[in-house]
Design an enzyme around this catalytic site. Structure first.
Site, PDB file in Angstrom:
ATOM      1  N   ASN A   1       0.858  -1.181   0.000  1.00  0.00           N
ATOM      2  CA  ASN A   1       0.000   0.000   0.000  1.00  0.00           C
ATOM      3  C   ASN A   1       0.892   1.227   0.000  1.00  0.00           C
ATOM      4  O   ASN A   1       2.125   1.109  -0.040  1.00  0.00           O
ATOM      5  CB  ASN A   1      -0.956  -0.020   1.198  1.00  0.00           C
ATOM      6  CG  ASN A   1      -0.189  -0.116   2.491  1.00  0.00           C
ATOM      7  OD1 ASN A   1       0.579   0.753   2.836  1.00  0.00           O
ATOM      8  ND2 ASN A   1      -0.366  -1.235   3.194  1.00  0.00           N
TER       9      ASN A   1
ATOM     10  N   ASP B   1      -4.348  -6.212   4.989  1.00  0.00           N
ATOM     11  CA  ASP B   1      -5.346  -7.044   5.666  1.00  0.00           C
ATOM     12  C   ASP B   1      -5.295  -8.489   5.186  1.00  0.00           C
ATOM     13  O   ASP B   1      -5.697  -9.392   5.910  1.00  0.00           O
ATOM     14  CB  ASP B   1      -6.750  -6.464   5.442  1.00  0.00           C
ATOM     15  CG  ASP B   1      -6.934  -5.175   6.238  1.00  0.00           C
ATOM     16  OD1 ASP B   1      -6.354  -5.080   7.337  1.00  0.00           O
ATOM     17  OD2 ASP B   1      -7.625  -4.260   5.754  1.00  0.00           O
TER      18      ASP B   1
ATOM     19  N   LYS C   1       8.805 -17.445 -10.184  1.00  0.00           N
ATOM     20  CA  LYS C   1       8.149 -16.319 -10.860  1.00  0.00           C
ATOM     21  C   LYS C   1       6.981 -16.821 -11.712  1.00  0.00           C
ATOM     22  O   LYS C   1       7.136 -17.788 -12.472  1.00  0.00           O
ATOM     23  CB  LYS C   1       9.178 -15.594 -11.738  1.00  0.00           C
ATOM     24  CG  LYS C   1       8.645 -14.305 -12.305  1.00  0.00           C
ATOM     25  CD  LYS C   1       9.652 -13.660 -13.227  1.00  0.00           C
ATOM     26  CE  LYS C   1       8.993 -12.521 -13.966  1.00  0.00           C
ATOM     27  NZ  LYS C   1       9.702 -12.170 -15.179  1.00  0.00           N
TER      28      LYS C   1
ATOM     29  N   ILE D   1      -2.562  -7.199  14.231  1.00  0.00           N
ATOM     30  CA  ILE D   1      -1.459  -7.078  15.209  1.00  0.00           C
ATOM     31  C   ILE D   1      -1.897  -6.236  16.404  1.00  0.00           C
ATOM     32  O   ILE D   1      -1.693  -6.613  17.568  1.00  0.00           O
ATOM     33  CB  ILE D   1      -0.207  -6.460  14.530  1.00  0.00           C
ATOM     34  CG1 ILE D   1       0.177  -7.286  13.292  1.00  0.00           C
ATOM     35  CG2 ILE D   1       0.955  -6.386  15.507  1.00  0.00           C
ATOM     36  CD1 ILE D   1       1.227  -6.656  12.406  1.00  0.00           C
TER      37      ILE D   1
ATOM     38  N   PHE E   1      -4.215   3.403  15.151  1.00  0.00           N
ATOM     39  CA  PHE E   1      -4.496   4.415  14.120  1.00  0.00           C
ATOM     40  C   PHE E   1      -5.656   3.908  13.276  1.00  0.00           C
ATOM     41  O   PHE E   1      -5.914   2.707  13.233  1.00  0.00           O
ATOM     42  CB  PHE E   1      -3.258   4.653  13.241  1.00  0.00           C
ATOM     43  CG  PHE E   1      -2.387   5.757  13.768  1.00  0.00           C
ATOM     44  CD1 PHE E   1      -1.696   5.603  14.950  1.00  0.00           C
ATOM     45  CD2 PHE E   1      -2.285   6.970  13.090  1.00  0.00           C
ATOM     46  CE1 PHE E   1      -0.908   6.620  15.461  1.00  0.00           C
ATOM     47  CE2 PHE E   1      -1.501   7.995  13.587  1.00  0.00           C
ATOM     48  CZ  PHE E   1      -0.807   7.822  14.775  1.00  0.00           C
TER      49      PHE E   1
ATOM     50  N   LYS F   1     -13.538   0.972  16.000  1.00  0.00           N
ATOM     51  CA  LYS F   1     -12.239   0.291  15.996  1.00  0.00           C
ATOM     52  C   LYS F   1     -11.612   0.306  17.392  1.00  0.00           C
ATOM     53  O   LYS F   1     -11.058  -0.689  17.846  1.00  0.00           O
ATOM     54  CB  LYS F   1     -11.288   0.981  15.014  1.00  0.00           C
ATOM     55  CG  LYS F   1     -11.285   0.299  13.657  1.00  0.00           C
ATOM     56  CD  LYS F   1     -10.341   0.925  12.673  1.00  0.00           C
ATOM     57  CE  LYS F   1     -10.778   0.537  11.269  1.00  0.00           C
ATOM     58  NZ  LYS F   1     -10.152   1.318  10.233  1.00  0.00           N
TER      59      LYS F   1
ATOM     60  N   LYS G   1     -11.020  -3.255  18.955  1.00  0.00           N
ATOM     61  CA  LYS G   1      -9.633  -3.733  19.073  1.00  0.00           C
ATOM     62  C   LYS G   1      -9.129  -3.641  20.506  1.00  0.00           C
ATOM     63  O   LYS G   1      -8.131  -4.245  20.859  1.00  0.00           O
ATOM     64  CB  LYS G   1      -8.722  -2.934  18.139  1.00  0.00           C
ATOM     65  CG  LYS G   1      -9.159  -3.054  16.671  1.00  0.00           C
ATOM     66  CD  LYS G   1      -8.058  -2.726  15.708  1.00  0.00           C
ATOM     67  CE  LYS G   1      -8.564  -2.756  14.284  1.00  0.00           C
ATOM     68  NZ  LYS G   1      -7.514  -2.969  13.305  1.00  0.00           N
TER      69      LYS G   1
HETATM   70  N1  CTP Z   1      -3.724  -3.051  12.207  1.00  0.00           N
HETATM   71  C1  CTP Z   1      -2.902  -4.080  12.633  1.00  0.00           C
HETATM   72  N2  CTP Z   1      -2.900  -5.269  11.968  1.00  0.00           N
HETATM   73  C2  CTP Z   1      -3.705  -5.458  10.933  1.00  0.00           C
HETATM   74  C3  CTP Z   1      -4.564  -4.436  10.480  1.00  0.00           C
HETATM   75  C4  CTP Z   1      -4.538  -3.233  11.148  1.00  0.00           C
HETATM   76  O1  CTP Z   1      -2.121  -3.881  13.581  1.00  0.00           O
HETATM   77  N3  CTP Z   1      -3.696  -6.642  10.309  1.00  0.00           N
HETATM   78  C5  CTP Z   1      -3.733  -1.789  12.971  1.00  0.00           C
HETATM   79  C6  CTP Z   1      -3.169  -0.598  12.232  1.00  0.00           C
HETATM   80  O2  CTP Z   1      -1.779  -0.479  12.485  1.00  0.00           O
HETATM   81  C7  CTP Z   1      -3.960   0.540  12.853  1.00  0.00           C
HETATM   82  C8  CTP Z   1      -5.317  -0.093  13.150  1.00  0.00           C
HETATM   83  O3  CTP Z   1      -5.086  -1.488  13.225  1.00  0.00           O
HETATM   84  O4  CTP Z   1      -3.427   0.941  14.089  1.00  0.00           O
HETATM   85  C9  CTP Z   1      -6.402   0.188  12.157  1.00  0.00           C
HETATM   86  O5  CTP Z   1      -5.982  -0.088  10.846  1.00  0.00           O
HETATM   87  P1  CTP Z   1      -6.939   0.216   9.606  1.00  0.00           P
HETATM   88  O6  CTP Z   1      -6.210  -0.177   8.363  1.00  0.00           O
HETATM   89  O7  CTP Z   1      -7.495   1.594   9.711  1.00  0.00           O
HETATM   90  O8  CTP Z   1      -8.154  -0.710   9.881  1.00  0.00           O
HETATM   91  P2  CTP Z   1      -8.402  -2.246   9.727  1.00  0.00           P
HETATM   92  O9  CTP Z   1      -8.376  -2.864  11.079  1.00  0.00           O
HETATM   93  O10 CTP Z   1      -7.482  -2.842   8.717  1.00  0.00           O
HETATM   94  O11 CTP Z   1      -9.917  -2.257   9.225  1.00  0.00           O
HETATM   95  P3  CTP Z   1     -10.549  -1.759   7.830  1.00  0.00           P
HETATM   96  O12 CTP Z   1      -9.466  -1.960   6.777  1.00  0.00           O
HETATM   97  O13 CTP Z   1     -11.701  -2.647   7.663  1.00  0.00           O
HETATM   98  O14 CTP Z   1     -10.920  -0.319   8.024  1.00  0.00           O
END
Ligand code: CTP
Length: 428
Positions: free
Chosen positions: A220, A288, A298, A318, A336, A350, A354
């Site tokens: 990303n 995700d 490859k 995490i 975040f 969230k 979480k």
């Molecule tokens: N995060 C994480 N591990 C993941 C996904 C997210 O630790 N596999 C943490 C990110 O570092 C951030 C928070 O979760 O602190 C929210 O991440 P975000 O991308 O906004 O949300 P998601 O939990 O991935 O949910 P969605 O994509 O459905 O909004």
């Protein structure tokens, strides 16, 4: 009315070792020493050979009240105060003016004179105040050397723009004595404020790469800048910081231990490896999903022009894993949230889902998208629907505001501890 030199005596009895290198502006250092001496600070000085072409050891010594050191191989100087002791007894070392040559020699770790040897032997904070011809300042060699110094934790007070002694105009002029005095005092204020000393912190930052095959991956657009800024602030306030970073183009902040990872699975493993900790901040833009059927070879184009079909599996969360850890949950967990719409509603969900203590939320995907930029516009959210709008700020300012919230949270916890609550600060 107070003027720029109004003394507060806040740093009385601190020692600043001044290193004066060659440059027409060396005379300004005399006034700087005079101002700090008046505040009750000790101001020993080293003059390089070049500096002695512009000011004399006698004038510096008369103002500072200290012998002035000039020579690495002087029996007298070494007997009086060996160069190792000189570097260790200072609270702060200020190189002013710092010539292009002084900067280059320090970047290369040269110790062929007293100033170089002291800087190399030093374990104290160092500030460089460069002053030189604008072309010399702009030269890529000088700028690269400055980057090297910054990466090693040396602070730079940038020169002013204006007419310089050689008659050219541009960036390179040593700031006024008032401005230098103010900046160094601010530095001393910050340097002496270490409320997180003895605390262990962990920050995740950057993107993760999820492998498709040995040459392709899914990622990303996260730059990692916000997480790196937070790691830097935590360290500045005295914490012992582990930065668990996905691939970024950033330099590791000073006094921070960086651990490089690629995938979300690696990031989780590395994070767990660095528990227990007191503070954990999760800024990483973790993918995700990972590619379940990634290939060790490859993927080749096919004769029938069909595209490979990838299947995905969800990565572990995490933040949620650590936030809900049965035995090693950090005292403060910060998440975040990047949202494209209904920022506050999603962010509150969230936080609760979480189980973190605070969360920073920002809107992404609009024209002022924050990926890679130095600024951000965020909401700060805690339990019970509490939200503050922090407006548009630099990522460094947001980091500072957030770390101060963490400090306040810990102070509240410690206050509760005195009333018997079960909260423990880890031993460093
Ligand atoms: N995060 C994480 N591990 C993941 C996904 C997210 O630790 N596999 C943490 C990110 O570092 C951030 C928070 O979760 O602190 C929210 O991440 P975000 O991308 O906004 O949300 P998601 O939990 O991935 O949910 P969605 O994509 O459905 O909004």
């Amino acid at each position: 009315m107070a003027n720029a030199f109004t003394s507060t005596n806040k740093h009385q009895d601190k020692t600043i070792l001044f290193i004066i290198s060659g440059g027409i502006s060396a005379y300004k250092t005399l006034d700087l020493i005079r101002a700090f001496k008046k505040d009750g600070l000790h101001c020993p000085a080293i003059l390089t050979k070049g500096a002695q072409e512009f000011i004399t050891p006698l004038s510096v010594s008369a103002l500072s009240g200290y012998p002035v050191y000039t020579d690495l191989f002087s029996l007298k100087d070494e007997q009086e105060m060996g160069h190792i002791r000189l570097s260790r007894e200072a609270d702060l070392i200020v190189v002013v003016p710092a010539s292009a040559n002084m900067i280059a020699k320090t970047a290369y770790g040269m110790a062929d004179d007293l100033a170089g040897a002291v800087l190399l032997a030093s374990n104290k904070p160092v500030i460089f105040c460069p002053a030189m011809n604008p072309q010399m300042w702009a030269n890529e060699a000088t700028q690269d050397n400055l980057k090297t110094l910054k990466r090693r934790g040396i602070d730079i007070i940038n020169p002013d723009t204006g007419l310089v002694a050689c008659g050219e105009t541009g960036e390179g002029r040593l700031p006024s004595v008032e401005d230098l005095y103010k900046a160094i005092n601010e530095y001393l204020d910050i340097a002496s404020y270490k409320p997180l000393s003895g605390y262990k912190a962990l920050v995740t930052a950057g993107p993760t790469y999820e492998k498709i095959d040995p040459v392709r991956f899914i990622a990303n657009r996260s730059s990692g800048k916000q997480g790196y800024a937070i790691a830097e602030k935590l360290a500045q306030y005295g914490a012992d910081v582990d930065l668990i970073s996905g691939p970024t183009a950033l330099d590791c902040p000073a006094h921070v231990k960086r651990h490089d990872v690629e995938s979300a699975a690696d990031m989780l493993a590395m994070t767990e490896q660095h528990l227990p900790c007191d503070i954990a901040v999760f800024t990483a833009a973790v993918c995700d999903w990972r590619v379940e059927n990634s290939s060790d070879q490859k993927l080749k184009k096919r004769d029938d022009q069909s595209a490979p079909s990838l299947t995905f599996a969800e990565n572990a969360d995490i933040l949620k894993t650590i936030s809900q850890h049965k035995t090693k949950r950090p005292n403060v967990v910060v998440g975040f949230a990047a949202e494209t719409n209904d920022v506050l509603v999603h962010a509150q969900n969230k936080l609760v889902h979480k189980g973190c203590d605070m969360l920073v939320a920002n809107q992404v995907g609009h024209e002022k998208c924050t990926f890679g930029s130095d600024d951000n516009e965020v909401y700060f959210i805690t339990a019970n629907d509490y939200a503050e709008h922090w407006g548009e700020k630099s990522k460094s300012e947001i980091a500072d505001m957030l770390v101060r919230k963490v400090i306040a949270h810990l102070e509240n916890q410690n206050a509760l501890q005195h009333t018997g609550a079960n909260i423990t600060k880890l031993e460093a």
